[in-house]
Design a protein around this motif. Structure first.
Motif, PDB file in Angstrom:
ATOM      1  N   TYR A 141      36.802 -41.345 -61.290  1.00  0.00           N
ATOM      2  CA  TYR A 141      37.883 -41.802 -60.420  1.00  0.00           C
ATOM      3  C   TYR A 141      38.198 -43.281 -60.616  1.00  0.00           C
ATOM      4  CZ  TYR A 141      36.667 -37.433 -58.136  1.00  0.00           C
ATOM      5  OH  TYR A 141      36.396 -36.118 -57.887  1.00  0.00           O
ATOM      6  N   ALA A 142      39.440 -43.611 -60.279  1.00  0.00           N
ATOM      7  CA  ALA A 142      39.897 -44.999 -60.393  1.00  0.00           C
ATOM      8  C   ALA A 142      40.424 -45.470 -59.054  1.00  0.00           C
ATOM      9  CB  ALA A 142      41.014 -45.094 -61.428  1.00  0.00           C
ATOM     10  N   LEU A 143      40.128 -46.735 -58.724  1.00  0.00           N
ATOM     11  CA  LEU A 143      40.662 -47.297 -57.490  1.00  0.00           C
ATOM     12  C   LEU A 143      41.006 -48.763 -57.759  1.00  0.00           C
ATOM     13  CD1 LEU A 143      39.126 -46.907 -53.932  1.00  0.00           C
ATOM     14  CD2 LEU A 143      40.020 -49.098 -54.719  1.00  0.00           C
TER      15      LEU A 143
ATOM     16  N   ARG B 156      26.913 -41.865 -67.858  1.00  0.00           N
ATOM     17  CA  ARG B 156      25.729 -41.273 -68.479  1.00  0.00           C
ATOM     18  C   ARG B 156      24.452 -41.915 -67.954  1.00  0.00           C
ATOM     19  NH1 ARG B 156      28.479 -40.109 -73.084  1.00  0.00           N
ATOM     20  NH2 ARG B 156      28.555 -42.241 -73.827  1.00  0.00           N
ATOM     21  N   ARG B 157      24.473 -43.244 -67.895  1.00  0.00           N
ATOM     22  CA  ARG B 157      23.259 -43.961 -67.527  1.00  0.00           C
ATOM     23  C   ARG B 157      22.937 -43.932 -66.042  1.00  0.00           C
ATOM     24  NH1 ARG B 157      22.060 -49.038 -71.237  1.00  0.00           N
ATOM     25  NH2 ARG B 157      22.729 -48.174 -73.223  1.00  0.00           N
ATOM     26  N   TYR B 158      23.979 -44.085 -65.213  1.00  0.00           N
ATOM     27  CA  TYR B 158      23.722 -44.237 -63.778  1.00  0.00           C
ATOM     28  C   TYR B 158      24.479 -43.233 -62.920  1.00  0.00           C
ATOM     29  CZ  TYR B 158      22.155 -48.755 -65.569  1.00  0.00           C
ATOM     30  OH  TYR B 158      21.527 -49.736 -66.275  1.00  0.00           O
ATOM     31  N   GLY B 159      25.172 -42.320 -63.532  1.00  0.00           N
ATOM     32  CA  GLY B 159      25.934 -41.365 -62.746  1.00  0.00           C
ATOM     33  C   GLY B 159      27.140 -41.984 -62.057  1.00  0.00           C
ATOM     34  N   THR B 160      27.613 -43.098 -62.595  1.00  0.00           N
ATOM     35  CA  THR B 160      28.767 -43.776 -62.009  1.00  0.00           C
ATOM     36  C   THR B 160      30.010 -42.890 -62.073  1.00  0.00           C
ATOM     37  OG1 THR B 160      27.852 -45.821 -62.865  1.00  0.00           O
ATOM     38  CG2 THR B 160      30.138 -45.883 -62.108  1.00  0.00           C
ATOM     39  N   VAL B 161      30.678 -42.732 -60.943  1.00  0.00           N
ATOM     40  CA  VAL B 161      31.865 -41.881 -60.948  1.00  0.00           C
ATOM     41  C   VAL B 161      33.150 -42.629 -60.619  1.00  0.00           C
ATOM     42  CG1 VAL B 161      30.643 -39.755 -60.379  1.00  0.00           C
ATOM     43  CG2 VAL B 161      31.439 -41.262 -58.536  1.00  0.00           C
ATOM     44  N   LEU B 162      33.006 -43.881 -60.213  1.00  0.00           N
ATOM     45  CA  LEU B 162      34.198 -44.614 -59.780  1.00  0.00           C
ATOM     46  C   LEU B 162      34.214 -46.009 -60.382  1.00  0.00           C
ATOM     47  CD1 LEU B 162      36.644 -45.126 -57.841  1.00  0.00           C
ATOM     48  CD2 LEU B 162      34.969 -45.764 -56.095  1.00  0.00           C
ATOM     49  N   GLN B 163      35.380 -46.384 -60.921  1.00  0.00           N
ATOM     50  CA  GLN B 163      35.548 -47.767 -61.358  1.00  0.00           C
ATOM     51  C   GLN B 163      36.652 -48.384 -60.525  1.00  0.00           C
ATOM     52  OE1 GLN B 163      36.695 -50.627 -65.177  1.00  0.00           O
ATOM     53  NE2 GLN B 163      36.642 -48.415 -65.461  1.00  0.00           N
ATOM     54  N   MET B 164      36.388 -49.584 -60.057  1.00  0.00           N
ATOM     55  CA  MET B 164      37.370 -50.274 -59.243  1.00  0.00           C
ATOM     56  C   MET B 164      37.759 -51.579 -59.919  1.00  0.00           C
ATOM     57  SD  MET B 164      35.685 -49.523 -55.514  1.00  0.00           S
ATOM     58  CE  MET B 164      34.170 -50.420 -55.762  1.00  0.00           C
ATOM     59  N   GLY B 165      38.878 -52.144 -59.495  1.00  0.00           N
ATOM     60  CA  GLY B 165      39.329 -53.389 -60.093  1.00  0.00           C
ATOM     61  C   GLY B 165      40.669 -53.790 -59.513  1.00  0.00           C
ATOM     62  N   GLY B 166      41.198 -54.890 -60.003  1.00  0.00           N
ATOM     63  CA  GLY B 166      42.508 -55.349 -59.561  1.00  0.00           C
ATOM     64  C   GLY B 166      43.579 -54.422 -60.124  1.00  0.00           C
TER      65      GLY B 166
END
Length: 418
Positions: free
Chosen positions: A223-225, A190-200
């Motif tokens: 999306y997830a990566l 919502r705030r930044y238009g983030t579409v992808l979260q990444m992590g271990g």
RNA sequence: GGGAGAGUGUCCCGAGCGGCAAAGGGGGCGGACUGUAAAUCCGCUGGCUACGCCUUCGUAGGUUCGAGUCCUACCUCUCCCA
């Protein structure tokens, strides 16, 4: 290497070995090839520094930025109030608000070395989820977000299996962690238009929760990566050293020790680590990786220096390399070894060897120091000593004005009178 | 609320007739061999002012010459019943 993806971003990650799972590879690839995307990684604020395990995902953000996208480093100021139960067999200690704030300040420094922050379209931004999580209204939150989470499903996640299998308590507090993390993702969208979260890879379940939440709330496709869990070829988890975790903060873990950590990489891991931790081109890495036998030691030195340069700066890296070369190869004295200062009056009166080893951080207690002496591991000025009651006086000073203490082949320290 | 079980060396797992600094693993550290690697073999792995002393088995008491081991209460967790 044949390009598997259309986007530079995914190609780089793929070729360097960062990808473990992607929720919708084609969809993400198409999006990243078409436009500038915003992606984030969340970091715990449970310690005063991040460690090597986190370095991978920071590097992920680095490549994201390098390939023309916008990274967000999310500080878990709000989620750290709860504590991630994923793959843990016990509850985390609850941190105070002050501790969390202090930790975040300390951690921030590391990021600005690696990412470029600013206001531009591909400049990184740093956010703290305390900004929205702490303001939530309980009942409202339950109705807006909680309704989309199925407890049945949450209980089926591998991340909590360990706890449930061991029949150890998983508190409701911790159980909420994954809901909060899922909510973070939609909030960042919502705030930044983030579409992808990444992590271990251990974060997969948590990330997917956010992707699904967005769906259910009628939000956009997210999306997830995830990256593979770093293990050494011999099977151990990476990131632990004799003195605990390998921290990125120089005060907790010196650049010299950091350099040494990578210098001691197992043969089988050298190329893998070069790809993941350094910015050398794949061609260069291929060349370096072709070194065989004892020549691979050269590759390890390059690895150590490159990674140390990224985390601690080029100068500190070169310094560590020089110190190592003098100490291990030339067998000479290098005054940049870790140094402990002692009062010269104390030295004149004579310091017990065991005491000196403990003070220099080479042993945890007199008893441990004694055992080291008895097993022939201790050297003073490069001479093995066998008498644990030896007293060090001014006579032991080298011309350089220090006393060199060693335990084993790799641990060295200097004692310096002041 | 009722019933049944669990908590061991502050890294982890895990044995433990009332004589226990406490078996055995894993991990870690040190030594040998090497290349500051891996594999292998050997040793160490509570603290100290050290042939002795001190502190350790969820917490606090008690029985006993002596308690990780027996008793009581409490705490935490698990399971079953309400």
């Amino acid at each position: 290497m044949a390009a598997k993806y259309k986007s530079d971003f995914l190609n780089v990650l793929e070729q360097r070995g960062f990808i473990h799972q992607i929720s919708d590879p084609e969809g993400l690839d198409a999006l990243a090839a078409k436009e500038t995307i915003t992606a984030y990684v969340g970091y715990d604020a449970t310690a005063t520094s991040i460690h090597i395990g986190n370095l991978i995902t920071v590097t992920l953000l680095y490549w994201l930025q390098e390939t023309g996208h916008r990274p967000i480093s999310l500080m878990g100021g709000g989620t750290s109030m709860v504590g991630d139960p994923s793959f843990r067999d016990d509850q985390r200690k609850l941190l105070t608000v002050e501790q969390i704030a202090t930790n975040i300040e300390s951690i921030k420094k590391v990021y600005s070395r690696i990412l470029r922050y600013g206001e531009g379209p591909t400049d990184a931004i740093m956010v703290n989820n305390a900004d929205w999580l702490l303001k939530l209204n309980y009942v409202e939150f339950l109705r807006d977000v909680g309704r989309y989470f199925s407890v049945n499903r949450m209980l089926s996640f591998d991340s909590v299996k360990l706890r449930l299998d061991r029949e150890q308590s998983l508190s409701f507090l911790e159980f909420n962690y994954m809901i909060m993390q899922g909510y973070d993702f939609t909030e960042l969208n919502r705030r930044y238009g983030t579409v992808l979260q990444m992590g271990g890879s251990d974060q997969w379940g948590n990330i997917i929760n956010g992707v699904e939440l967005s769906h259910k709330m009628g939000g956009p496709q997210l999306y997830a990566l995830t990256t593979p869990l770093l293990t050494k070829s011999s099977g151990e988890k990476m990131g632990k050293s004799a003195s605990g975790a390998v921290w990125l903060n120089g005060e907790l873990f010196s650049p010299y020790d950091f350099w040494q950590y990578f210098r001691n990489t197992e043969d089988a891991d050298v190329v893998k680590w070069l790809r993941i931790f350094t910015r050398l081109s794949l061609d260069e890495i291929a060349k370096i990786g072709a070194l065989g036998g004892s020549e691979i030691n050269e590759a390890k030195k390059i690895l150590a220096t490159e990674v140390t340069a990224i985390v601690h700066g080029r100068d500190a890296a070169e310094q560590a390399a020089t110190t190592a070369s003098a100490t291990f190869e030339a067998g000479s004295l290098d005054l940049s070894l870790p140094t402990t200062e002692v009062w010269k009056g104390e030295l004149a009166a004579g310091i017990g060897l065991l005491n000196a080893l403990v003070q220099a951080g080479l042993a945890g207690s007199n008893g441990e120091a004694r055992r080291h002496v008895q097993s022939g591991a201790v050297r003073v000025n490069d001479d093995v000593v066998s008498d644990d009651r030896l007293t060090l006086g001014t006579a032991a000073l080298l011309p350089e004005g220090v006393i060199k203490l060693s335990v084993g082949k790799k641990k060295h320290a200097l004692l310096k009178p002041v």
